[in-house]
Design a protein around this motif. Structure first.
Motif, PDB file in Angstrom:
ATOM      1  N   GLY A  42       0.779  -1.232   0.000  1.00  5.84           N
ATOM      2  CA  GLY A  42       0.000   0.000   0.000  1.00  5.84           C
ATOM      3  C   GLY A  42       0.812   1.283   0.000  1.00  5.84           C
ATOM      4  O   GLY A  42       0.293   2.349   0.349  1.00  5.84           O
ATOM      5  N   ILE A  43       2.068   1.230  -0.421  1.00  9.74           N
ATOM      6  CA  ILE A  43       2.912   2.425  -0.458  1.00  9.74           C
ATOM      7  C   ILE A  43       2.612   3.213  -1.730  1.00  9.74           C
ATOM      8  O   ILE A  43       2.423   2.646  -2.796  1.00  9.74           O
ATOM      9  N   ASP A  44       2.564   4.529  -1.617  1.00 11.01           N
ATOM     10  CA  ASP A  44       2.261   5.412  -2.740  1.00 11.01           C
ATOM     11  C   ASP A  44       3.161   5.072  -3.937  1.00 11.01           C
ATOM     12  O   ASP A  44       4.378   4.966  -3.788  1.00 11.01           O
ATOM     13  N   PRO A  45       2.580   4.901  -5.153  1.00  8.09           N
ATOM     14  CA  PRO A  45       3.391   4.524  -6.320  1.00  8.09           C
ATOM     15  C   PRO A  45       4.472   5.539  -6.669  1.00  8.09           C
ATOM     16  O   PRO A  45       5.518   5.173  -7.219  1.00  8.09           O
ATOM     17  N   VAL A  46       4.237   6.813  -6.344  1.00  5.86           N
ATOM     18  CA  VAL A  46       5.269   7.823  -6.606  1.00  5.86           C
ATOM     19  C   VAL A  46       6.480   7.579  -5.712  1.00  5.86           C
ATOM     20  O   VAL A  46       7.632   7.703  -6.144  1.00  5.86           O
ATOM     21  N   TRP A  47       6.230   7.187  -4.457  1.00  9.51           N
ATOM     22  CA  TRP A  47       7.352   6.892  -3.556  1.00  9.51           C
ATOM     23  C   TRP A  47       8.107   5.650  -4.006  1.00  9.51           C
ATOM     24  O   TRP A  47       9.331   5.590  -3.904  1.00  9.51           O
ATOM     25  N   VAL A  48       7.374   4.668  -4.515  1.00 14.62           N
ATOM     26  CA  VAL A  48       8.047   3.483  -5.063  1.00 14.62           C
ATOM     27  C   VAL A  48       8.892   3.887  -6.270  1.00 14.62           C
ATOM     28  O   VAL A  48      10.036   3.440  -6.430  1.00 14.62           O
ATOM     29  N   GLY A  49       8.336   4.758  -7.119  1.00 12.77           N
ATOM     30  CA  GLY A  49       9.082   5.246  -8.273  1.00 12.77           C
ATOM     31  C   GLY A  49      10.331   5.998  -7.866  1.00 12.77           C
ATOM     32  O   GLY A  49      11.392   5.854  -8.492  1.00 12.77           O
ATOM     33  N   MET A  50      10.224   6.802  -6.813  1.00 16.22           N
ATOM     34  CA  MET A  50      11.395   7.533  -6.316  1.00 16.22           C
ATOM     35  C   MET A  50      12.458   6.569  -5.804  1.00 16.22           C
ATOM     36  O   MET A  50      13.655   6.764  -6.031  1.00 16.22           O
ATOM     37  N   ALA A  51      12.015   5.516  -5.125  1.00 14.94           N
ATOM     38  CA  ALA A  51      12.960   4.517  -4.619  1.00 14.94           C
ATOM     39  C   ALA A  51      13.663   3.795  -5.760  1.00 14.94           C
ATOM     40  O   ALA A  51      14.842   3.437  -5.663  1.00 14.94           O
ATOM     41  N   LEU A  52      12.953   3.584  -6.870  1.00 15.63           N
ATOM     42  CA  LEU A  52      13.558   2.954  -8.047  1.00 15.63           C
ATOM     43  C   LEU A  52      14.492   3.910  -8.778  1.00 15.63           C
ATOM     44  O   LEU A  52      15.449   3.476  -9.423  1.00 15.63           O
ATOM     45  N   MET A  53      14.227   5.195  -8.695  1.00 17.33           N
ATOM     46  CA  MET A  53      15.041   6.185  -9.382  1.00 17.33           C
ATOM     47  C   MET A  53      16.366   6.436  -8.667  1.00 17.33           C
ATOM     48  O   MET A  53      17.391   6.697  -9.311  1.00 17.33           O
ATOM     49  N   LEU A  54      16.380   6.351  -7.347  1.00 18.24           N
ATOM     50  CA  LEU A  54      17.578   6.655  -6.567  1.00 18.24           C
ATOM     51  C   LEU A  54      18.800   5.835  -6.996  1.00 18.24           C
ATOM     52  O   LEU A  54      19.881   6.403  -7.213  1.00 18.24           O
ATOM     53  N   PRO A  55      18.669   4.510  -7.161  1.00 18.16           N
ATOM     54  CA  PRO A  55      19.851   3.747  -7.613  1.00 18.16           C
ATOM     55  C   PRO A  55      20.351   4.189  -8.980  1.00 18.16           C
ATOM     56  O   PRO A  55      21.555   4.136  -9.257  1.00 18.16           O
ATOM     57  N   ARG A  56      19.450   4.620  -9.833  1.00 23.90           N
ATOM     58  CA  ARG A  56      19.860   5.038 -11.173  1.00 23.90           C
ATOM     59  C   ARG A  56      20.657   6.342 -11.118  1.00 23.90           C
ATOM     60  O   ARG A  56      21.545   6.559 -11.936  1.00 23.90           O
ATOM     61  N   LEU A  57      20.343   7.216 -10.180  1.00 20.95           N
ATOM     62  CA  LEU A  57      21.147   8.426  -9.990  1.00 20.95           C
ATOM     63  C   LEU A  57      22.556   8.041  -9.538  1.00 20.95           C
ATOM     64  O   LEU A  57      23.548   8.634  -9.964  1.00 20.95           O
ATOM     65  N   PHE A  58      22.625   7.051  -8.682  1.00 21.99           N
ATOM     66  CA  PHE A  58      23.906   6.522  -8.215  1.00 21.99           C
ATOM     67  C   PHE A  58      24.692   5.944  -9.384  1.00 21.99           C
ATOM     68  O   PHE A  58      25.915   6.078  -9.470  1.00 21.99           O
ATOM     69  N   ASP A  59      23.983   5.305 -10.329  1.00 24.35           N
ATOM     70  CA  ASP A  59      24.617   4.708 -11.505  1.00 24.35           C
ATOM     71  C   ASP A  59      25.319   5.755 -12.377  1.00 24.35           C
ATOM     72  O   ASP A  59      26.253   5.421 -13.114  1.00 24.35           O
ATOM     73  N   ALA A  60      24.846   6.986 -12.332  1.00 25.11           N
ATOM     74  CA  ALA A  60      25.464   8.035 -13.141  1.00 25.11           C
ATOM     75  C   ALA A  60      26.937   8.203 -12.789  1.00 25.11           C
ATOM     76  O   ALA A  60      27.738   8.662 -13.610  1.00 25.11           O
ATOM     77  N   ILE A  61      27.298   7.826 -11.566  1.00 29.40           N
ATOM     78  CA  ILE A  61      28.698   7.869 -11.137  1.00 29.40           C
ATOM     79  C   ILE A  61      29.368   6.511 -11.332  1.00 29.40           C
ATOM     80  O   ILE A  61      30.458   6.402 -11.890  1.00 29.40           O
ATOM     81  N   THR A  62      28.693   5.452 -10.887  1.00 29.47           N
ATOM     82  CA  THR A  62      29.341   4.142 -10.833  1.00 29.47           C
ATOM     83  C   THR A  62      29.511   3.473 -12.196  1.00 29.47           C
ATOM     84  O   THR A  62      30.494   2.754 -12.411  1.00 29.47           O
ATOM     85  N   LEU A 386      24.531   2.885 -18.641  1.00 27.50           N
ATOM     86  CA  LEU A 386      23.987   4.051 -17.946  1.00 27.50           C
ATOM     87  C   LEU A 386      22.767   4.600 -18.668  1.00 27.50           C
ATOM     88  O   LEU A 386      21.799   5.032 -18.032  1.00 27.50           O
ATOM     89  N   ALA A 387      22.804   4.572 -20.009  1.00 28.03           N
ATOM     90  CA  ALA A 387      21.643   5.037 -20.774  1.00 28.03           C
ATOM     91  C   ALA A 387      20.426   4.177 -20.472  1.00 28.03           C
ATOM     92  O   ALA A 387      19.316   4.684 -20.278  1.00 28.03           O
ATOM     93  N   LEU A 388      20.638   2.857 -20.441  1.00 29.02           N
ATOM     94  CA  LEU A 388      19.534   1.956 -20.104  1.00 29.02           C
ATOM     95  C   LEU A 388      19.012   2.245 -18.701  1.00 29.02           C
ATOM     96  O   LEU A 388      17.803   2.377 -18.481  1.00 29.02           O
ATOM     97  N   LYS A 389      19.931   2.364 -17.751  1.00 28.60           N
ATOM     98  CA  LYS A 389      19.518   2.586 -16.369  1.00 28.60           C
ATOM     99  C   LYS A 389      18.897   3.970 -16.185  1.00 28.60           C
ATOM    100  O   LYS A 389      18.008   4.145 -15.342  1.00 28.60           O
ATOM    101  N   SER A 390      19.369   4.950 -16.973  1.00 30.77           N
ATOM    102  CA  SER A 390      18.749   6.276 -16.916  1.00 30.77           C
ATOM    103  C   SER A 390      17.309   6.203 -17.389  1.00 30.77           C
ATOM    104  O   SER A 390      16.410   6.827 -16.813  1.00 30.77           O
ATOM    105  N   GLY A 391      17.097   5.421 -18.473  1.00 33.91           N
ATOM    106  CA  GLY A 391      15.732   5.209 -18.947  1.00 33.91           C
ATOM    107  C   GLY A 391      14.885   4.552 -17.878  1.00 33.91           C
ATOM    108  O   GLY A 391      13.728   4.932 -17.650  1.00 33.91           O
ATOM    109  N   VAL A 392      15.480   3.577 -17.190  1.00 29.29           N
ATOM    110  CA  VAL A 392      14.764   2.899 -16.103  1.00 29.29           C
ATOM    111  C   VAL A 392      14.483   3.871 -14.959  1.00 29.29           C
ATOM    112  O   VAL A 392      13.410   3.853 -14.356  1.00 29.29           O
ATOM    113  N   ALA A 393      15.467   4.734 -14.664  1.00 34.13           N
ATOM    114  CA  ALA A 393      15.277   5.719 -13.590  1.00 34.13           C
ATOM    115  C   ALA A 393      14.123   6.647 -13.915  1.00 34.13           C
ATOM    116  O   ALA A 393      13.260   6.922 -13.076  1.00 34.13           O
TER     117      ALA A 393
END
Length: 469
Positions: A42-62, A386-393
């Motif tokens: 029952g967690i807000d889908p936007v918050w789930v989306g934000m949680a999925l986006m955070l690792p992709r921001l990290f990927d921009a470096i890694t 990174l392009a793939l993961k950015s799309g996923v983010a």
């Protein structure tokens, strides 16, 4: 084609086995995140989306960092294989932990998920960037690259037959209605297979291209040189746009089936989606084979446009096939709905395109070597990853935003009929828009068969005059 450019069957299979691990490591997170954390917890889908986006921001470096590290690694085991080994091992360990929040509160659970998925993204990067670069090095022949890389698709698609069933398996009767418990056990089993198949390329493959004694390139300069490559920028633009459209829509697919097609029946929707996904994989097998044949007779750009066009027609057909009112038939325990036909041809169209993206990137690496006199498959693979993961983010967030925009917040309370119909329309429009944009971009892709052959001729002549030392 010279005999030494052929990739032995053992090497094709050994490298291709990593496609199983790659598919599951990447897809399982995306497939189960919204169903588990939104529909079940029952967690807000936007918050789930934000949680999925955070690792992709990290990927921009890694991702670029891992690509540069891999290119510059010098060890007795090679540049790629040590990282593939470590990345596969750690990813398998973390996979079940994604669905084990030790908290009952929604806020604490989503924070836990964001942290674990970020660490998981790092271990996936450690695996997939060197693994992809190893594939670029399998051959230097225009057509042999496509044939060799198809093994990643062939074996990865075996995993693809399982992936559409993940949510259905989590609802198996053995778990007595506890879907979260099901997700933990299913992911544990998957993790064992990820460990085995992910380690095989590191253990059995050999790195065929011996790097020249080239100066190590610093990360910033390596990244700038990669992004400055014109054909590569064009390839990435089309890739990201297509991925964004398809994955944003993919976030809606289960919601459309549950609430628009099957009036809230989650189990039936999961079973129908599973068969549709499996038929898409069957179509994808045919698509990979057809892409290799058509590409050998025409070229990679032409084949890419044909595949995207077939995917576009298939998406258009979902206007009619993803509707309520059709009778569901059962064959050998599988639930068939007419939408499965659309997904079959969709899989056939789009899978060949993913194969060609890798093969075209390998051609771009040759162009880069001709210009810079360096082999930098790791960095090109990293930026592509990174392009793939950015799309996923982007889609992790946009998927949640679109779901909420359509009128869904807490899916545990059900979804209104009008909202479900809106989700269906958005599902079609977003995918189709991405595919149309992708087709237009690839019309202008400049590396043809003739240009690639000339580049290879010049490289071979230069390398013969200046042999490796």
């Amino acid at each position: 084609m010279n005999q030494n450019q052929l990739v032995p069957l053992k090497a094709r299979i050994s490298w291709g086995m990593g496609g199983w691990a790659d598919n599951f490591i990447f897809q399982m997170l995306m497939i189960l995140a919204l169903p588990i954390y939104n529909i079940e917890l029952g967690i807000d889908p936007v918050w789930v989306g934000m949680a999925l986006m955070l690792p992709r921001l990290f990927d921009a470096i890694t991702d670029p960092l891992m690509g540069n590290i891999s290119d510059n690694t010098r060890s007795r085991w090679g540049r790629r294989r040590p990282w593939i080994f470590v990345g596969a091992l750690l990813s398998a360990i973390l996979l079940p932990l994604l669905w084990m929040p030790p908290f009952s509160g929604k806020e604490a659970s989503i924070i836990y998920f964001a942290i674990v998925s970020t660490v998981y993204a790092l271990t996936y990067t450690m695996f997939v960037v060197p693994y992809t670069a190893l594939g670029f090095e399998l051959s230097n022949d225009y057509d042999e690259r496509t044939k060799a890389m198809s093994w990643r698709m062939y074996i990865g698609l075996l995993a693809g037959l399982c992936i559409p069933n993940l949510y259905a398996w989590c609802q198996h009767d053995i778990f007595e209605g506890d879907i979260l418990k099901g997700a933990r056990w299913v992911s544990l089993i998957v993790a064992v297979t990820v460990l085995i198949t992910g380690l095989l390329p590191a253990i059995l493959c050999r790195e065929n291209i011996i790097p020249k004694k080239q100066e190590k390139l610093k990360l910033g300069k390596a990244l700038i040189e990669t992004i400055k490559d014109g054909p590569f920028r064009l390839l990435l633009s089309g890739y990201v746009i297509i991925i964004t459209g398809l994955l944003t829509s993919a976030a809606l697919a289960l919601y459309v089936n549950i609430y628009h097609v099957f009036a809230g029946d989650k189990k039936l929707a999961a079973e129908v989606s599973a068969l549709g996904g499996m038929l898409a994989v069957v179509g994808a097998y045919l698509g990979v084979r057809l892409a290799a044949i058509i590409s050998a007779k025409t070229g990679k750009k032409e084949t890419m446009i044909i595949g995207l066009s077939l995917a576009l027609i298939s998406v258009g057909s979902m206007i009619f096939t993803m509707q309520a009112g059709f009778q569901v038939h059962e064959f050998w325990g599988f639930k068939f709905h007419p939408q499965a036909i659309s997904f079959f041809f969709y899989g056939m169209g789009q899978q060949g395109c993913w194969l060609l993206i890798d093969s075209m990137t390998a051609d771009i690496c040759d162009e880069d070597e001709l210009r810079s006199d360096r082999r930098r498959e790791g960095m090109f693979g990293a930026v592509k990853s990174l392009a793939l993961k950015s799309g996923v983010a982007i889609t992790g967030l946009t998927g949640g935003l679109v779901i909420k925009f359509a009128g869904v917040s807490d899916a545990t309370q059900g979804v209104d009929v009008a909202v479900a119909a809106t989700l269906h329309k958005l599902f079609i429009i977003i995918q189709a828009s991405g595919l149309v944009a992708g087709i237009i971009i690839f019309i202008f892709y400049p590396i043809t068969r003739a240009k690639s052959a000339e580049t290879r001729r010049l490289l071979d002549a230069r390398n013969s005059a200046n042999p490796l030392t």
